[in-house]
Motif scaffolding. Structure first.
Motif, PDB file in Angstrom:
ATOM      1  N   HIS A  19      25.947  59.097  31.500  1.00 55.35           N
ATOM      2  CA  HIS A  19      26.830  58.782  32.627  1.00 55.35           C
ATOM      3  C   HIS A  19      27.300  57.330  32.618  1.00 55.35           C
ATOM      4  CE1 HIS A  19      25.578  62.645  34.309  1.00 55.35           C
ATOM      5  NE2 HIS A  19      24.321  62.274  34.094  1.00 55.35           N
ATOM      6  N   ALA A  20      27.371  56.714  31.447  1.00 55.67           N
ATOM      7  CA  ALA A  20      27.897  55.351  31.372  1.00 55.67           C
ATOM      8  C   ALA A  20      29.359  55.348  31.798  1.00 55.67           C
ATOM      9  CB  ALA A  20      27.760  54.798  29.967  1.00 55.67           C
ATOM     10  N   HIS A  21      29.752  54.300  32.487  1.00 54.50           N
ATOM     11  CA  HIS A  21      31.117  54.205  33.001  1.00 54.50           C
ATOM     12  C   HIS A  21      31.886  53.173  32.173  1.00 54.50           C
ATOM     13  CE1 HIS A  21      33.932  53.469  36.689  1.00 54.50           C
ATOM     14  NE2 HIS A  21      34.514  54.127  35.713  1.00 54.50           N
ATOM     15  N   TYR A  22      32.574  53.653  31.145  1.00 58.60           N
ATOM     16  CA  TYR A  22      33.343  52.754  30.285  1.00 58.60           C
ATOM     17  C   TYR A  22      34.686  52.446  30.948  1.00 58.60           C
ATOM     18  CZ  TYR A  22      29.895  54.031  26.774  1.00 58.60           C
ATOM     19  OH  TYR A  22      28.728  54.230  26.101  1.00 58.60           O
ATOM     20  N   THR A  23      34.958  51.164  31.137  1.00 60.21           N
ATOM     21  CA  THR A  23      36.172  50.743  31.818  1.00 60.21           C
ATOM     22  C   THR A  23      36.899  49.690  30.996  1.00 60.21           C
ATOM     23  OG1 THR A  23      35.149  48.895  33.040  1.00 60.21           O
ATOM     24  CG2 THR A  23      34.963  51.108  34.012  1.00 60.21           C
ATOM     25  N   TRP A  24      37.997  49.181  31.571  1.00 59.77           N
ATOM     26  CA  TRP A  24      38.781  48.141  30.904  1.00 59.77           C
ATOM     27  C   TRP A  24      37.987  46.842  30.714  1.00 59.77           C
ATOM     28  CZ3 TRP A  24      39.227  43.610  33.559  1.00 59.77           C
ATOM     29  CH2 TRP A  24      38.964  43.658  34.939  1.00 59.77           C
ATOM     30  N   ARG A  25      36.843  46.716  31.385  1.00 63.08           N
ATOM     31  CA  ARG A  25      36.039  45.490  31.286  1.00 63.08           C
ATOM     32  C   ARG A  25      35.457  45.261  29.896  1.00 63.08           C
ATOM     33  NH1 ARG A  25      35.295  47.521  36.357  1.00 63.08           N
ATOM     34  NH2 ARG A  25      35.470  46.060  38.120  1.00 63.08           N
ATOM     35  N   ILE A  26      35.532  46.278  29.046  1.00 54.52           N
ATOM     36  CA  ILE A  26      35.007  46.096  27.688  1.00 54.52           C
ATOM     37  C   ILE A  26      35.764  45.012  26.926  1.00 54.52           C
ATOM     38  CG2 ILE A  26      34.140  48.460  27.528  1.00 54.52           C
ATOM     39  CD1 ILE A  26      36.612  49.160  25.894  1.00 54.52           C
TER      40      ILE A  26
END
Length: 282
Positions: free
Chosen positions: A138-145
């Motif tokens: 359930h990791a939430h991959y966002t634009w913050r990468i």
């Protein structure tokens, strides 16, 4: 511009070739004679994660209550292992290469950089595992990468700066290795890796301001700040607090970044000032 590039290439070509060879040699020697070889770079943090998960999450119920906590825990363990390994291997690199330093004249900082890059390669392998596990946790991959390169660069420069200082001191003080092991063990438990930072704010329910103050102080540690930023930007922006969201005064927020730069530059200065004496002492 072309001439400048050619001069720089000619000047550092030998150092670059030597660096690549030392990195290859260190990485091969690290797993020489083991059946699983490079796989140990993944298995070791996974085994530690399994122990921490069973003890702290299952038995002691240490968690932030989110479904992402297990993968956040694995990520933190992998990042701390890198910092610990990079500083420890970097500290020993000059002494372990003493025969080479006495026989060949080359920039001595390459031995430290090679040791830390070897640890960085292991970290890259571990982060690939973390990302894969993240899809099932359930990791939430966002634009913050997009901020991750800066976060990893900060953590690496911090480790390299410390490694340069430790490598210089270790030439004269061999007991430093044992002191550093104890210090890193204490620092591991003082950094919010195996427990969520929210637990700190709840340690004194009658006076929550105390917990908030301790939380902010912990986030001002450069390794803690970098590790929390990576966890936040990569896996769980909702559940992992950072110094940027917890502290509202801008000049206090940047203290960990400034400390990282100071430690790195001081490490370069100390190493360059003393490196000419290494061959005599070793």
């Amino acid at each position: 511009m072309k001439q400048l590039w050619e001069k720089l290439s000619a000047r550092y070509r030998y150092s670059w070739i030597l660096l690549k060879e030392l990195v290859k040699t260190d990485f091969k020697l690290r797993y020489e004679g083991s059946w699983l070889g490079v796989a140990w770079s993944v298995i070791k943090p996974l085994m530690l994660f399994a122990v921490m998960y069973v003890v702290f999450v299952r038995f002691l119920r240490v968690s932030d209550g989110s479904p992402t906590w297990p993968i956040v825990l694995l990520c933190g363990i992998s990042l701390w292992n890198f910092f610990n390994e990079a500083t420890t291997m970097g500290m020993q690199s000059v002494v372990s290469r003493g025969d080479l330093l006495r026989k060949i004249n080359f920039p001595k900082y390459i031995t430290v950089v090679a040791a830390t890059i070897g640890s960085l390669i292991s970290l890259a392998i571990n982060m690939a595992v973390v990302i894969i596990f993240g899809f099932f946790s359930h990791a939430h991959y966002t634009w913050r990468i997009i901020f991750l390169p800066l976060n990893f660069a900060e953590l690496y420069l911090m480790a390299l700066g410390m490694a340069l200082i430790l490598a210089t001191l270790f030439v004269w003080f061999r007991d430093l290795q044992h002191l550093w092991e104890v210090f890193m063990q204490v620092a591991f438990y003082a950094t919010p890796i195996i427990y969520p930072l929210t637990m700190v704010t709840q340690m004194n329910p009658s006076n929550p301001k105390v917990g908030m103050t301790v939380q902010k102080l912990m986030l001002l540690s450069p390794p803690a700040q970098a590790i929390m930023d990576i966890r936040h930007n990569l896996l769980s922006p909702e559940n992992v607090p950072t110094v940027w969201g917890s502290i509202h005064t801008w000049y206090i927020k940047i203290i960990p970044v400034i400390l990282t730069a100071v430690i790195f530059l001081f490490g370069v200065y100390v190493f360059r000032k003393n490196s000419a004496k290494f061959a005599e002492v070793l």
